[in-house]
Design a protein around this motif. Structure first.
Motif, mmCIF file in Angstrom:
data_model
loop_
_atom_site.group_PDB
_atom_site.id
_atom_site.type_symbol
_atom_site.label_atom_id
_atom_site.label_comp_id
_atom_site.label_asym_id
_atom_site.label_seq_id
_atom_site.Cartn_x
_atom_site.Cartn_y
_atom_site.Cartn_z
ATOM 1 N N VAL A 43 0.868 -1.176 0.000
ATOM 2 C CA VAL A 43 0.000 0.000 0.000
ATOM 3 C C VAL A 43 0.905 1.225 0.000
ATOM 4 N N LEU A 44 0.596 2.192 -0.857
ATOM 5 C CA LEU A 44 1.356 3.433 -0.892
ATOM 6 C C LEU A 44 0.591 4.501 -0.130
ATOM 7 N N THR A 46 1.047 8.422 1.134
ATOM 8 C CA THR A 46 1.888 9.592 0.950
ATOM 9 C C THR A 46 1.141 10.861 1.330
ATOM 10 N N GLN A 53 0.737 14.588 -6.079
ATOM 11 C CA GLN A 53 1.218 13.269 -5.672
ATOM 12 C C GLN A 53 0.849 12.195 -6.697
ATOM 13 N N ARG A 54 -0.373 12.242 -7.225
ATOM 14 C CA ARG A 54 -0.779 11.264 -8.254
ATOM 15 C C ARG A 54 0.113 11.383 -9.489
ATOM 16 N N ILE A 57 3.390 9.724 -8.644
ATOM 17 C CA ILE A 57 3.238 8.269 -8.614
ATOM 18 C C ILE A 57 3.189 7.729 -10.045
ATOM 19 N N ARG A 63 3.168 2.552 -9.682
ATOM 20 C CA ARG A 63 1.783 2.305 -9.291
ATOM 21 C C ARG A 63 1.395 0.821 -9.329
ATOM 22 N N PHE A 66 1.402 -1.465 -6.108
ATOM 23 C CA PHE A 66 0.570 -1.173 -4.943
ATOM 24 C C PHE A 66 -0.895 -1.523 -5.193
ATOM 25 N N HIS A 68 -3.249 -0.440 -3.227
ATOM 26 C CA HIS A 68 -4.011 0.727 -2.779
ATOM 27 C C HIS A 68 -3.057 1.910 -2.662
ATOM 28 N N THR A 69 -3.531 3.069 -3.085
ATOM 29 C CA THR A 69 -2.774 4.303 -2.926
ATOM 30 C C THR A 69 -3.619 5.262 -2.102
ATOM 31 N N HIS A 70 -3.043 5.789 -1.034
ATOM 32 C CA HIS A 70 -3.765 6.702 -0.144
ATOM 33 C C HIS A 70 -2.952 7.982 -0.005
ATOM 34 N N ILE A 71 -3.547 9.103 -0.405
ATOM 35 C CA ILE A 71 -2.883 10.401 -0.306
ATOM 36 C C ILE A 71 -3.609 11.214 0.753
#
Length: 135
Positions: A43-44, A46, A53-54, A57, A63, A66, A68-71
């Protein structure tokens, strides 16, 4: 002095150079993710402006590693709790193999995610430091 149109153009030029600068991965990152992704769910998490940020990434090409990506706007205990809830992560102990964080910034992030129940690996300047969750 007042800001002139030329000043604005210089500032815009700085921004354009920053945005167009190619992404440079730290040596060993992709190889490490190749190994970790075969063994763990990654999981990322940041901090920063979501669009910025997207873009970073996407430019990194990382990408796909991962699930899941959570900003978040702020890495605090509440945001770590939210991440653990959203991803259904199991709070960790140093021997459990669950909910570990790999990070490049240690001081504040370490305290917050440990309070949320995870462990960390800090990677920076050729050194690696592991911290367990607080009991």
């Amino acid at each position: 002095r007042e800001i002139s149109p030329d000043d604005i153009n210089v500032i815009l030029g700085f921004g354009e150079r920053i945005l167009s600068h190619p992404m440079e991965l730290i040596e060993g990152v992709q190889e490490t993710l190749d190994i970790l992704a075969t063994r763990h769910t990654l999981v990322l998490f940041t901090k920063g402006h979501e669009d910025d940020q997207r873009g970073k990434i996407d430019a990194s090409g990382l990408r796909p590693y991962f699930t899941h990506t959570h900003i978040t706007a702020e890495k605090d205990t509440a945001s770590y709790h939210e991440l653990i809830t959203v991803t259904s992560a199991v709070p960790a102990s140093p021997s459990s193999g669950a909910a570990w964080a790999l990070m490049s910034s240690m001081v504040r992030s370490t305290a917050c995610h440990q309070t949320a129940g995870s462990c960390s690996v800090h990677i920076g300047k050729g050194r690696c430091t592991c911290k367990g969750a607080k009991d």
